[in-house]
Design an enzyme around this catalytic site. Structure first.
Site, mmCIF file in Angstrom:
data_model
loop_
_atom_site.group_PDB
_atom_site.id
_atom_site.type_symbol
_atom_site.label_atom_id
_atom_site.label_comp_id
_atom_site.label_asym_id
_atom_site.label_seq_id
_atom_site.Cartn_x
_atom_site.Cartn_y
_atom_site.Cartn_z
ATOM 1 N N PHE A 162 1.367 23.137 -11.636
ATOM 2 C CA PHE A 162 1.918 23.753 -10.425
ATOM 3 C C PHE A 162 1.227 23.317 -9.158
ATOM 4 C CE2 PHE A 162 0.216 27.773 -9.410
ATOM 5 C CZ PHE A 162 -0.905 27.667 -10.040
ATOM 6 N N LYS A 163 0.024 22.971 -9.351
ATOM 7 C CA LYS A 163 -0.807 23.010 -7.790
ATOM 8 C C LYS A 163 -0.198 21.785 -7.301
ATOM 9 C CE LYS A 163 -3.453 26.180 -9.543
ATOM 10 N NZ LYS A 163 -4.668 27.012 -8.996
#
Ligand SMILES: Cc1ncc(COP(=O)(O)O)c(C=O)c1O
Ligand SMILES: N[C@@H](CCOP(=O)(O)O)C(=O)O
Length: 461
Positions: free
Chosen positions: A110-111
């Site tokens: 998700f980064k």
């Protein structure tokens, strides 16, 4: 829109300055001076936008002209062009369970949602306004590769990325150390993620060093990280509700540094119908204990099957305290002083009631994590990464819940093997990594040693 420090020791600054500053000069975290409320009509309109258009509209409220609209649009379009899914962050149905897949970016976690944008934003601001940036960051595995991918080969930018030696998964380590661009410097620190994060903060708090070396932040101490992560909460609500303002949803969020769930909290404050935010932790349960007791007490860090969340000191918790205390920095400072002195801080009953108005919290053990991966795979064939499994185990039983899938399971195949006796297939970005040459330096967890290394490295380029 101006940005202020959670500790109150700085004059307000604009968006571009806040992004480049990273940590506030008084050691606090930068926060917007107010959270804009959005109307029901706006929410209804937002619910049918594509991800990139929603990102533009939401970010515009906080960027507030610091990047002209056509340039902001272009930055957003370029940042999400590298995502493998046309929806960027789709909500999928897994045997009746709603999963918000956040791992379709180039490093499969998700980064990427925030860091591909931040890399392009840094490059844009430096090109426009001049200057250079030497990024110094700490990672328990995912921030590192996403940040490196976001800035590799970019002019005017170098990155020094610290990870705890031996405490990230083999693939995560390779994702970082196999990037050989001249502006990328990987450092394996002898210690935990908290040690690495403490070193980074020490460097940022040495203001002469910070200014001499133009330090920049890619961790969620950087406001732009939180801003970009807010978008997928609104997008997921829109997908599930069809824009019905009466249709509230809850989110279950695997939590370590409190950045991701804090983005959800801000979205709730903006008026998006969010019922509950479920803080899902592993055995490192300081945040769960806080929500359940009102006491935030430091303990030791345990290694778990969800290593990206093996964190005690959740850096964004300070941002949350600021809003919990209605923007009164003296109250934040007072509690942080207590935390430094006594390794614990406490909030009173009325504040705890406000915490519980927004959050639930559940700690999930390794055996429970494995059981969740096994059970979900058995009923649907879908493989959860261990962090996502923590979130599903914590909140998946609620009818209104959307569980955030924060990484692709193949990044953590040792745990997947333990759970189901086979590996998750490697998606394209993770294939072939283990055969690549690597470069990484090992260092003690010591600020003076790190500074000397950065000084020498930057002098030699
Ligand atoms: C896969 C994964 N899940 C969850 C988290 C926790 O997110 P946060 O630190 O924003 O709470 C991380 C690390 O940040 C992560 O890499
Ligand atoms: N789990 C994180 C830890 C750093 O968190 P950040 O959100 O502050 O960058 C990681 O993957 O590195």
């Amino acid at each position: 829109m101006h940005y202020v420090s959670t500790r109150g020791g700085m004059a307000p600054i604009g968006f571009a300055e806040a992004v480049l500053m990273g940590l506030a000069t008084d050691g606090g975290l930068l926060v917007p001076e107010r959270i804009p409320r959005v109307s029901t009509e706006t929410l209804q309109r937002w619910s049918s936008l594509r991800f990139q258009d929603l990102a533009f509209e939401l970010m515009t409220l906080f960027v507030d002209g610091a990047v002209p609209a056509p340039d902001l649009r272009d930055l957003i379009e370029r940042s999400y062009a590298s995502f493998a899914h046309p929806e960027v962050t789709p909500v999928v149905d897994v045997a009746g369970l709603r999963i918000l897949e956040l791992f379709h970016g180039p490093t499969a976690a998700f980064k990427d949602v925030a860091l591909q944008f931040l890399g392009n934003l840094f490059a844009y601001l430096l090109e426009r306004d001049g200057g250079t940036l030497n990024i110094c960051g700490a990672t328990s595995g995912d921030t590192g590769s996403a940040a490196i991918y976001g800035v590799r080969g970019k002019p005017r930018i170098s990155i020094f990325m610290l990870h705890p030696k031996g405490r990230v998964s083999p693939i995560q380590e390779r994702q970082m150390t196999s990037v050989l661009d001249a502006n990328v410097h990987n450092i394996a620190v002898r210690g935990s993620f908290d040690d690495a994060q403490r070193l980074v903060k020490e460097l940022f708090n040495d203001l002469p060093f910070k200014s001499e070396f133009s330090l920049g932040a890619v961790n969620s101490i950087n406001w732009a990280r939180i801003l970009a992560q807010m978008v997928y909460y609104v997008y997921a609500w829109g997908q599930v509700s069809g824009g019905d303002p009466e249709h509230g949803v809850s989110f279950s969020v695997p939590t370590g540094n409190f950045g991701d769930v804090f983005a959800g909290y801000l979205v709730k404050q903006m008026g998006v119908p969010i019922n509950r935010l479920i803080i899902a932790t592993n055995r490192n349960d300081i945040l769960t204990r806080f929500v359940n007791t009102g006491v935030y007490a430091l303990g030791e860090v345990y290694q778990t099957l969800s290593p990206a969340m093996d964190i005690q000191i959740a850096s964004n918790f300070e941002r949350y305290l600021y809003f919990l205390f209605d923007g009164q920095p003296e109250r934040v400072r007072e509690r942080l002083d207590a935390l430094r002195r006594e390794r614990r801080l406490e909030v009173d009953a009325s504040d705890l009631a406000r915490v519980r108005h927004d959050f639930d919290a559940v700690a999930v053990s390794d055996p429970e994590t494995l059981a969740q991966i096994r059970q979900t795979e058995a009923v649907s064939g879908y493989i959860l990464c261990p962090h996502t499994a923590v979130g599903v185990a914590a909140g998946g039983a609620r009818e209104d819940v959307i569980c955030l899938a924060t990484a692709h399971p193949a990044k953590f195949n040792a745990a997947i093997w333990q759970a189901i006796g086979r590996d998750a297939p490697l998606p394209p970005p993770l294939q072939g990594l283990m055969d690549l040459p690597t470069r990484c330096l090992e260092l003690e967890a010591d600020a003076a040693t790190l500074k000397a290394h950065m000084r020498d490295t930057l002098a030699s380029v």
